[in-house]
Design a protein around this motif. Structure first.
Motif, PDB file in Angstrom:
ATOM      1  N   PRO A 136     118.697  63.745  26.740  1.00 37.85           N
ATOM      2  CA  PRO A 136     118.917  65.363  26.650  1.00 37.85           C
ATOM      3  C   PRO A 136     120.282  66.030  26.730  1.00 37.85           C
ATOM      4  N   LYS A 175     123.495  68.222  27.761  1.00 37.89           N
ATOM      5  CA  LYS A 175     123.863  68.905  28.944  1.00 37.89           C
ATOM      6  C   LYS A 175     124.638  69.957  28.509  1.00 37.89           C
ATOM      7  N   SER A 176     124.958  70.944  29.294  1.00 39.73           N
ATOM      8  CA  SER A 176     125.678  72.271  28.809  1.00 39.73           C
ATOM      9  C   SER A 176     127.099  71.838  28.574  1.00 39.73           C
ATOM     10  N   PRO A 208     115.718  68.733  31.971  1.00 38.03           N
ATOM     11  CA  PRO A 208     116.400  69.970  31.138  1.00 38.03           C
ATOM     12  C   PRO A 208     115.543  71.113  31.236  1.00 38.03           C
ATOM     13  N   PRO A 209     116.099  72.411  30.829  1.00 36.01           N
ATOM     14  CA  PRO A 209     117.544  72.698  30.764  1.00 36.01           C
ATOM     15  C   PRO A 209     118.321  72.811  32.225  1.00 36.01           C
ATOM     16  N   TYR A 210     119.537  72.044  32.185  1.00 34.20           N
ATOM     17  CA  TYR A 210     120.107  71.961  33.145  1.00 34.20           C
ATOM     18  C   TYR A 210     121.134  72.950  33.900  1.00 34.20           C
ATOM     19  N   ASP A 231     122.713  75.143  27.892  1.00 32.16           N
ATOM     20  CA  ASP A 231     121.836  74.196  27.205  1.00 32.16           C
ATOM     21  C   ASP A 231     120.449  74.689  27.075  1.00 32.16           C
ATOM     22  N   ARG A 232     120.414  75.978  27.615  1.00 32.55           N
ATOM     23  CA  ARG A 232     118.911  76.361  27.772  1.00 32.55           C
ATOM     24  C   ARG A 232     118.433  76.743  26.398  1.00 32.55           C
ATOM     25  N   ASP A 233     119.083  77.198  25.335  1.00 31.19           N
ATOM     26  CA  ASP A 233     118.640  77.533  23.872  1.00 31.19           C
ATOM     27  C   ASP A 233     119.339  76.876  22.897  1.00 31.19           C
ATOM     28  N   TYR A 234     119.844  75.517  23.318  1.00 32.97           N
ATOM     29  CA  TYR A 234     120.494  74.587  22.162  1.00 32.97           C
ATOM     30  C   TYR A 234     119.248  74.295  21.211  1.00 32.97           C
TER      31      TYR A 234
END
Lengths: 550, 199
Positions: free
Chosen positions: A177, A179-180, B180-182, B186-189
């Motif tokens: 997944p 990451k930011s 996730p989300p981390y 990346d929350r609304d990727y």
């Protein structure tokens, strides 16, 4: 630990020195092929229950790495100078345990590109270097890259990078997944017209071959994986080798010498057990996969009347052409939380600058990735290098931890003959063996390339909307965990140590396979290629053994 | 794998290497049993093991300026001085002489610049800060800074980072399993889509 046990007096088919990324693969492949195999490993054997998320132990002391107290090293940048002891921080850093550095690696697993193998032909010679084509092509190695992805276990997305070399099979697992940090790298890179893609990682994104999926703990980087989701050879190749009933993994066995007979053939290896007692393991053939530092060291220490400059060293090149790769760093702070301490180190990579471009005015290319910061103590200690290191301002900076990320720019290192691993003339280790002496000075092109890539990293972070972006200073390196090129592969016995099948040019039953085999450095992340070489080497070694050609 | 650059940066702190760890007998450094014993003692004992009472007072004042206490806990509440005391009596003991010399010189220097004062700890907060700006690049202070960070952010079992207060300050979650989300970005990727290269 179900493996066979062999006596020292039994002449086994193969003794393999080292149980790491390469040795683990070779042991498994030879044992599966039907050969009796003994693997001798310097370090001890740990189990997942032994692994800890302990920064003090793993980063500030010799948790599972080579212990500088017992295995000291010396370093110099000037080959005419006397090297000085490196003290607590070794120049070359590697894990000393069954599984080797595959235990603590970050697990970035991109393949080398086609250009890496033929770059000298494309670009021409580079003065003052041993820049050469490999004796094998990407196409010859491709089946073994695929084998690494499936047998070792790599997560990734085939076709995601327009720069990827051809492949015959997709990845066995989807990417981990994002990451930011990965989202931000992707955002910034795309604004600049670049082509970021999901990082190939040797970490399970879903259960694979009996091992579970990653739990996203965040402690890959220098730590061992207690979940067994990271594809260390300890969790896959080693138990599979033992399950054949033809392979013994002998831990705490420090090989100090390879012996030869009157005909110049290897007869076996001398090693010290955990009590320092000397043993001799007989073998029909010897494979050394001890890493790019320990392999040349062992050969140089195995000198004899017949081989006065070290075993298999008629070329005089053992230990030379050491290459580190250079990784320049960009630190970035964003408005909102990224929480990079969670999950794997890298989720997005940029390969747009992979190929060298003569118009830049220097040789070099690289890959750029987004990654974790790293973990708390190491991250915070770095802060003092470039800003307030105490007081309210420092405390405010400490609070930025969740909003921070790193872009690491991985580049080429040119093979320079004076960059080398050799035996220190005076310093000895705790067993009385000559210490490793490292001579290293980055080629000016390597540093120019590091600056070029770092500038691209800065642009990407600025395009991604970072609040602050900082460049870590680019200096000549005196430390590495990429140990490459020190027993290079080639067709000409005068200019290389091993042939295209990893057999030493000088000793027919002695094979070398690890980072030392590389002819050029790639652009970082060498373990994938080292393991592809190991699968290929094992295939050919087994073929020779069956045909009576060893 | 590649953490060379991180380590380079870490170890490029000359103070850390030459001022602190470089002088340590590495055998002692790498003896984890000693580290653990040190940590266990640190937890169970309130007695100083290395510093004199006066030295401990100075160290306590110093680390309180490195990570000050404001609306949230600082080095004092995190047990930083205690970690350093037990480390110097334990796994960092080969450094003890050098560290003590540095500390003594620091105090002597401080008193000679503050006539009539009874040491760094007795200065006003403003005086302390002004003085630290004068000496912040000395090997002693840089070493102490690095040890403070180590104390505040390594596992509480070693005596510092008491009750995880250091981790709490920086926003690290000591959980070791996430999904996730981390983070925010990346929350609304929307998911990855490949592009063609711009040729």
């Amino acid at each position: 630990m179900t493996g066979q046990r062999y006596r020292n007096s039994t002449v086994v088919d193969f003794v393999v020195v080292g149980s790491g990324a390469s040795g683990g693969v070779i042991a498994r492949e030879l044992a599966v092929a039907g050969f009796s195999t003994v693997v001798l490993e310097q370090g001890s054997r740990l189990t997942p229950a032994d692994f800890e998320h302990d920064e003090l132990k793993y980063w500030f002391q010799a948790g599972i790495t080579n212990d500088p107290a017992r295995s000291p090293q010396t370093f110099r940048s000037d080959p005419s100078a006397i090297a000085t002891p490196t003290g607590i921080r070794p120049a070359l850093w590697y894990a000393r345990t069954v599984g080797g550095s595959s235990i603590h690696f970050t697990a970035n697993y991109w393949r080398f590109h086609e250009i890496d193998f033929v770059e000298r032909s494309r670009l021409g010679p580079i003065a003052g270097t041993g820049f050469e084509d490999w004796p094998i092509t990407y196409a010859e190695l491709e089946p073994y890259y695929t084998k690494v992805e499936w047998d070792i276990g790599v997560s990734g997305l085939a076709g995601a990078s327009p720069f990827d070399p051809p492949r015959t099979r997709p990845y066995p697992m989807p990417p981990l997944p994002v990451k930011s940090s990965g989202v931000l790298l992707e955002r910034g890179a795309r604004k600049l017209g670049l082509h970021p893609f999901p990082a190939p990682m040797a970490i399970n994104s879903q259960p694979h071959r009996g091992r579970p999926a990653c739990i996203h703990c965040g402690f890959c980087h220098g730590f061992a994986c207690e979940a067994q989701a990271k594809s260390s050879t300890l969790f896959n190749m080693i138990p599979e080798a033992e399950a054949t009933g033809r392979c013994e993994i002998r831990a705490n066995s420090y090989v100090v010498r390879i012996d030869t007979d009157a005909k110049g053939r290897a007869t076996g290896v001398v090693y010290l057990d955990v009590h320092g007692r000397e043993h001799f393991q007989k073998a029909r053939a010897v494979v050394v996969s001890a890493n790019g530092a320990e392999t040349p060291r062992l050969l140089l220490a195995s000198e004899s009347a017949r081989y006065p400059d070290g075993l298999a060293n008629s070329s005089g090149l053992i230990g030379k052409y050491l290459m580190f790769n250079y990784s320049s760093r960009v630190d970035a702070i964003f408005e909102h939380e990224l929480n990079e301490f969670k999950s794997v180190q890298v989720t997005r990579v940029v390969h747009d600058f992979y190929d060298a471009d003569p118009r830049r005015g220097f040789y070099g290319g690289g890959g750029i990735d987004a990654r974790i910061g790293p973990q708390p103590a190491v991250w915070a200690q770095r802060l003092s290098a470039d800003g307030p290191a105490w007081g309210a301002a420092f405390k405010a900076r400490l609070r930025e931890f969740p909003r921070s990320m790193v872009v690491l720019c991985h580049g080429t290192s040119l093979p320079v003959a004076t960059n080398a691993v050799s035996l220190d003339p005076t310093l000895k280790d705790a067993w009385g063996r000559p210490a490793i002496r490292v001579t290293y000075k980055d080629h000016p092109d390597d540093l120019a390339n590091a600056r070029f890539l770092q500038d691209r990293g800065v642009e990407i972070m600025e395009a991604a909307g970072a609040q602050r972006v900082a460049r870590a200073p680019i200096r000549e390196q005196n430390f590495s965990m990429h140990l490459l090129g020190t027993c290079r592969m080639g067709n000409d016995a005068r200019t290389s140590v091993i042939d295209r099948y990893h057999r030493t040019h000088d000793v027919p039953n002695l094979f070398l396979c690890d980072g030392s085999s590389l002819v050029t450095s790639g652009r970082g992340q060498p373990t994938m290629t080292i393991q592809a070489l190991a699968f290929r080497a094992a295939y050919h070694i087994a073929r020779f053994a069956r045909a009576g050609e060893i | 794998m590649n953490y060379r650059d991180d380590l380079n940066a870490l170890y490029s702190r000359r103070a850390m290497i030459e001022g602190v760890l470089g002088l340590v007998g590495v055998a002692a450094l790498c003896d984890l049993a000693t580290v653990r014993a040190t940590a266990a003692e640190a937890r169970s004992s309130t007695k100083l093991r290395f510093f004199s009472a006066n030295e401990a007072t100075t160290i306590d004042a110093l680390v309180a300026q490195i990570i000050p206490t404001d609306e949230t806990p600082g080095a004092r509440e995190m047990g930083v001085a205690r970690f350093i005391d037990s480390a110097l009596a334990g796994f960092l003991s080969p450094l003890a002489v050098t560290f003590r010399t540095g500390l003594t010189d620091f105090e002597t220097n401080c008193r000679s610049h503050h006539a009539g004062s009874d040491g760094f700890a007795t200065l006003s907060a403003d005086q302390q800060i002004i003085w630290l700006h004068q000496i912040e690049h000395t090997p002693f202070f840089e070493s102490l800074q690095q040890l403070t960070v180590l104390a505040a952010l390594t596992m509480p079992q070693y005596g510092g980072n008491r009750n995880g207060l250091g981790w709490q300050l920086i926003g690290f979650q000591d959980l070791h399993a996430f999904s996730p989300p981390y983070g925010y970005y990346d929350r609304d990727y929307p998911g990855f889509s490949a592009q063609e290269p711009a040729l």
